[in-house]
Design an enzyme around this catalytic site. Structure first.
Site, PDB file in Angstrom:
ATOM      1  N   LYS A  46       0.845  -1.202   0.000  1.00 51.81           N
ATOM      2  CA  LYS A  46       0.000   0.000   0.000  1.00 51.81           C
ATOM      3  C   LYS A  46       0.881   1.253   0.000  1.00 51.81           C
ATOM      4  O   LYS A  46       0.606   2.231  -0.691  1.00 51.81           O
ATOM      5  CB  LYS A  46      -0.947  -0.022   1.204  1.00 51.81           C
ATOM      6  CG  LYS A  46      -2.009  -1.112   1.059  1.00 51.81           C
ATOM      7  CD  LYS A  46      -2.806  -1.371   2.310  1.00 51.81           C
ATOM      8  CE  LYS A  46      -3.688  -2.615   2.102  1.00 51.81           C
ATOM      9  NZ  LYS A  46      -4.474  -2.987   3.278  1.00 51.81           N
ATOM     10  N   GLN A  90      -5.383  -1.861   9.450  1.00 50.91           N
ATOM     11  CA  GLN A  90      -5.050  -3.143   8.828  1.00 50.91           C
ATOM     12  C   GLN A  90      -5.577  -4.297   9.679  1.00 50.91           C
ATOM     13  O   GLN A  90      -5.301  -4.372  10.880  1.00 50.91           O
ATOM     14  CB  GLN A  90      -3.526  -3.231   8.648  1.00 50.91           C
ATOM     15  CG  GLN A  90      -3.060  -4.478   7.928  1.00 50.91           C
ATOM     16  CD  GLN A  90      -3.508  -4.541   6.464  1.00 50.91           C
ATOM     17  OE1 GLN A  90      -3.463  -3.561   5.728  1.00 50.91           O
ATOM     18  NE2 GLN A  90      -3.972  -5.708   6.042  1.00 50.91           N
ATOM     19  N   ASP A 113     -11.222   1.705   2.923  1.00 51.59           N
ATOM     20  CA  ASP A 113     -11.354   0.246   2.808  1.00 51.59           C
ATOM     21  C   ASP A 113     -12.790  -0.120   2.465  1.00 51.59           C
ATOM     22  O   ASP A 113     -13.068  -1.242   2.055  1.00 51.59           O
ATOM     23  CB  ASP A 113     -10.983  -0.434   4.140  1.00 51.59           C
ATOM     24  CG  ASP A 113      -9.581  -1.036   4.117  1.00 51.59           C
ATOM     25  OD1 ASP A 113      -9.068  -1.289   3.005  1.00 51.59           O
ATOM     26  OD2 ASP A 113      -9.013  -1.263   5.206  1.00 51.59           O
TER      27      ASP A 113
END
Ligand code: NAP
Length: 279
Positions: A46, A90, A113
């Protein structure tokens, strides 16, 4: 058989936002808890993608024993920080952390997300309301679109009904007028469904769950799974060699859905920044 090359398309998509990033100066904040090697690898990818796109990347690392309260406090701080446009935590998180509360704490406008109930709920309306869809399903749709694979009227079979892949990709396919079947662990006869699929999307996490006899000749096969085989090599849920001989298109693992998920995160970060700036 042709490969759906997620790696190449991912690079193209990331490059395509550079101009916008230069104007908007977006910032992505990533919270990483503990030292799970898979999470660390995802986060590295990322970061690299942000650097390539021209998005500022900020990482906040915490030890495994962080409390729920401290984690929620950090999220609140980043929600309120106007210099942060996108915020992700995460997953997975250690046992003491209640994940639904963490997901709920992220401001919907920064939820790149696409896990927050607000963003998931909006997806039920129509494609026009898919403002911040979950990254993996968005990556899959972008991949199918790029290869001009028709969705409308097609039989789409999704295997796996997780909140981050199976359910939202089912909804996005329905939004595009496919006839959708979602299978899971309680499905009585999995292969009876998979054999009917024009587009088969598999997100389970079991090596070689899908064998050649379970796939229709000419089907498009999207393998979301990420597993380690007995030799420690990364592999998907589909028997790639055998199924590849029957499929018209297939995603490889690695190099298929994985990089598309990262590209979709970048697209969502740009989209979130535009919406915050009313562009
Ligand atoms: P998950 O939450 O574990 O969901 C797996 C799903 O598969 C569940 O719905 C489960 O049903 C179902 N399932 C389990 N065994 C099955 C079987 N034998 N037949 C049919 N369905 C079965 O996983 P996830 O987060 O969606 O991830 C799935 C896989 O995709 C994992 O390998 C993960 O690493 C990978 N992944 C890859 C990316 C990427 O970017 N490439 C992104 C996300 C996930 P029940 O809930 O009823 O047990």
């Amino acid at each position: 058989m042709a490969i759906l090359d997620g790696k190449a398309l991912s690079e193209q998509l990331i490059d395509s936002v550079k101009e916008k990033a230069e104007k908007l100066h977006p910032t992505l904040a990533v919270i990483l808890v503990g030292e799970n090697p898979a999470s660390m690898a995802y986060v590295r990818n990322k970061k690299k993608a942000c650097e390539r796109a021209g998005i500022e990347y900020r990482e906040y690392k915490f030890p495994d024993n962080i409390t729920q309260e401290s984690l929620l406090q950090k999220i609140k701080e980043l929600n309120e920080d106007d210099s942060v446009n996108g915020l992700i935590v995460q997953l997975p998180l250690p046992e003491q952390i209640y994940v639904p509360e963490v997901i709920r704490a992220v401001a919907p406008a920064k939820d790149v997300d696409g896990f927050h109930a607000y963003n998931i709920g909006k997806m039920f309306l129509s494609p026009e309301f898919e403002d911040l869809p979950p990254a993996t399903p968005l990556g899959i749709v972008k991949l199918l679109d790029h290869y001009n694979i028709p969705i409308q009227g097609q039989e789409v079979v999704v295997v796996g009904h997780s909140n981050i892949v199976g359910k939202p990709i089912s909804m996005m396919m329905l939004n595009r007028n496919a006839t959708v079947t979602t299978c899971h662990i309680y499905t009585k006869d999995l292969s009876a469904h998979t054999r009917r699929a024009d587009i088969l999307i598999v997100a389970v996490g079991k090596e070689k769950l899908i064998t050649a006899d379970m796939v229709k000749e000419g089907a498009v096969v999207v393998d979301v799974g990420m597993n380690r085989n007995s030799e420690g090599k990364l592999c998907g849920d589909v028997d790639f060699e055998a199924v590849g001989k029957k499929a018209s298109y297939i995603t490889p693992v690695p190099g298929g859905v994985g990089p598309m998920t990262v590209a979709a995160l970048i697209l969502n970060t740009i989209r979130a920044t535009e919406r915050q700036n009313k562009v």
